[in-house]
Design a protein around this motif. Sequence first.
Motif, PDB file in Angstrom:
ATOM      1  N   GLY A  38       0.822  -1.193   0.000  1.00  0.00           N
ATOM      2  CA  GLY A  38       0.000   0.000   0.000  1.00  0.00           C
ATOM      3  C   GLY A  38       0.861   1.250   0.000  1.00  0.00           C
ATOM      4  N   LEU A  39       0.335   2.334  -0.549  1.00  0.00           N
ATOM      5  CA  LEU A  39       1.031   3.621  -0.572  1.00  0.00           C
ATOM      6  C   LEU A  39       0.074   4.681  -0.062  1.00  0.00           C
ATOM      7  CD1 LEU A  39       3.317   5.126  -3.269  1.00  0.00           C
ATOM      8  CD2 LEU A  39       1.300   6.408  -2.569  1.00  0.00           C
ATOM      9  N   ALA A  40       0.586   5.590   0.765  1.00  0.00           N
ATOM     10  CA  ALA A  40      -0.248   6.681   1.269  1.00  0.00           C
ATOM     11  C   ALA A  40       0.580   7.949   1.384  1.00  0.00           C
ATOM     12  CB  ALA A  40      -0.836   6.312   2.630  1.00  0.00           C
ATOM     13  N   SER A 126      -4.197   7.546  -1.350  1.00  0.00           N
ATOM     14  CA  SER A 126      -3.663   6.220  -1.041  1.00  0.00           C
ATOM     15  C   SER A 126      -3.956   5.277  -2.196  1.00  0.00           C
ATOM     16  CB  SER A 126      -4.279   5.674   0.252  1.00  0.00           C
ATOM     17  OG  SER A 126      -5.683   5.532   0.116  1.00  0.00           O
ATOM     18  N   GLY A 127      -3.309   4.147  -2.154  1.00  0.00           N
ATOM     19  CA  GLY A 127      -3.532   3.158  -3.205  1.00  0.00           C
ATOM     20  C   GLY A 127      -3.061   1.794  -2.766  1.00  0.00           C
ATOM     21  N   ALA A 128      -3.659   0.769  -3.353  1.00  0.00           N
ATOM     22  CA  ALA A 128      -3.293  -0.619  -3.059  1.00  0.00           C
ATOM     23  C   ALA A 128      -2.689  -1.244  -4.306  1.00  0.00           C
ATOM     24  CB  ALA A 128      -4.532  -1.404  -2.626  1.00  0.00           C
ATOM     25  N   TYR A 129      -1.668  -2.059  -4.112  1.00  0.00           N
ATOM     26  CA  TYR A 129      -0.968  -2.703  -5.219  1.00  0.00           C
ATOM     27  C   TYR A 129      -1.081  -4.210  -5.124  1.00  0.00           C
ATOM     28  CZ  TYR A 129       1.403   1.785  -5.880  1.00  0.00           C
ATOM     29  OH  TYR A 129       1.681   3.112  -6.095  1.00  0.00           O
ATOM     30  N   GLN A 130      -1.247  -4.822  -6.264  1.00  0.00           N
ATOM     31  CA  GLN A 130      -1.108  -6.258  -6.361  1.00  0.00           C
ATOM     32  C   GLN A 130       0.327  -6.571  -6.793  1.00  0.00           C
ATOM     33  OE1 GLN A 130      -3.341  -8.712  -5.533  1.00  0.00           O
ATOM     34  NE2 GLN A 130      -4.361  -6.931  -4.672  1.00  0.00           N
ATOM     35  N   VAL A 131       0.917  -7.555  -6.192  1.00  0.00           N
ATOM     36  CA  VAL A 131       2.258  -7.995  -6.575  1.00  0.00           C
ATOM     37  C   VAL A 131       2.083  -9.272  -7.365  1.00  0.00           C
ATOM     38  CG1 VAL A 131       4.534  -8.652  -5.750  1.00  0.00           C
ATOM     39  CG2 VAL A 131       3.212  -6.929  -4.524  1.00  0.00           C
ATOM     40  N   SER A 132       2.093  -9.140  -8.689  1.00  0.00           N
ATOM     41  CA  SER A 132       1.708 -10.244  -9.565  1.00  0.00           C
ATOM     42  C   SER A 132       2.902 -11.054 -10.039  1.00  0.00           C
ATOM     43  CB  SER A 132       0.964  -9.677 -10.793  1.00  0.00           C
ATOM     44  OG  SER A 132       1.802  -8.792 -11.508  1.00  0.00           O
ATOM     45  N   SER A 133       4.000 -10.986  -9.309  1.00  0.00           N
ATOM     46  CA  SER A 133       5.202 -11.635  -9.801  1.00  0.00           C
ATOM     47  C   SER A 133       6.045 -12.162  -8.656  1.00  0.00           C
ATOM     48  CB  SER A 133       6.023 -10.628 -10.628  1.00  0.00           C
ATOM     49  OG  SER A 133       7.309 -11.115 -10.876  1.00  0.00           O
ATOM     50  N   PHE A 134       6.536 -13.397  -8.824  1.00  0.00           N
ATOM     51  CA  PHE A 134       7.479 -13.929  -7.859  1.00  0.00           C
ATOM     52  C   PHE A 134       8.776 -13.135  -7.900  1.00  0.00           C
ATOM     53  CE2 PHE A 134       4.694 -17.571  -8.571  1.00  0.00           C
ATOM     54  CZ  PHE A 134       4.423 -17.935  -7.263  1.00  0.00           C
ATOM     55  N   VAL A 135       9.080 -12.595  -9.060  1.00  0.00           N
ATOM     56  CA  VAL A 135      10.277 -11.781  -9.208  1.00  0.00           C
ATOM     57  C   VAL A 135      10.189 -10.558  -8.291  1.00  0.00           C
ATOM     58  CG1 VAL A 135      11.549 -10.313 -10.820  1.00  0.00           C
ATOM     59  CG2 VAL A 135      10.747 -12.566 -11.549  1.00  0.00           C
TER      60      VAL A 135
END
Length: 315
Positions: A38-40, A126-135
């Motif tokens: 998350g970012l705020a 604010s914002g929410a992020y998906q981490v779509s990578s094992f990298v």
Amino acid sequence: MDPLGDLLDGVRARTAAFCRSVLDPPWALRIVDEAPLGLATPLRGHAWVIPDDGEPTFVGTGDVAVVQGPEPYTVASSVDVPPTVFVHPGNRLVTTDGTDITAATRLAAGTSALGLGTHGATVIASGAYQVSSFVSGRLLATLPAVVRVPREQVQSPIMDLLHAEMDRDEPGQQVVLDRLLDLALIATLRAWFARPAGDPPGWYRAHGDPCVGQALRIMHEEPHRQWTVAGLAAATGVSRAAFARRFTDLVGQPPMTYLTHWRLDLAAESLRTTDATIATIARRVGYANAFALTVAFKRVRGATPQQFRAGLAAA
């Protein structure tokens, strides 16, 4: 692409991730959206980011905080204010008694602006992020639970653009805000790693080295090539011994160990996102055949590629 670019490539703001909240102190939000990141940033006023396990972090006007999830945490006007509203996925707001107040607090139809205060209240983007990578998981593993970067250290016009865009009401605004959110994350993490008191991971520090930085770039660009320490040394114009010593000193791992983990991260990502055969994936990431990849994958990750893919499918 450089190593930081590769690692950030799998982190994306999701649709409707962006939110602008208008809040009258005292206020406290319990974040339970299960987002990995998350970012705020307070556009007016300030906030405290309070992880369940860790010290509270003060975030002033214009500062940026990056918070690791998916565990819940609290954002509040003061550390002693108990949460009264829970923020669920999709910026859905629910009070402590279970009442959904999302529709009632939305400032305008079709926007992601939520109002729980007056014109002179605290305003937080604010914002929410998906981490779509094992990298990208390798990047997150290097960060503390809460990263705070002061406004003056985020030397980028992105935050000003983000602020200006929120005052508009034009077609495609959500897409623009999501993209600006992506850029805000990149600018913030780059500033965090580059700060004088920082302790960035070895691969980040090594990126600026003329020898090791070049080796990292060619490893990331061409993982399929049959690299050796001698071959990497020749590509960077130094002796084998000098290259191996300098790479290990700066990165914290020998060259071939780093390359192995990078290849296996790429293989794991392909197993998750494609239907390619193990043999095809093996060739893409630098292994001669499926057997060679399977041996390395099981040694490092504790499961064969087939077992790893089956586990993802079951999940």
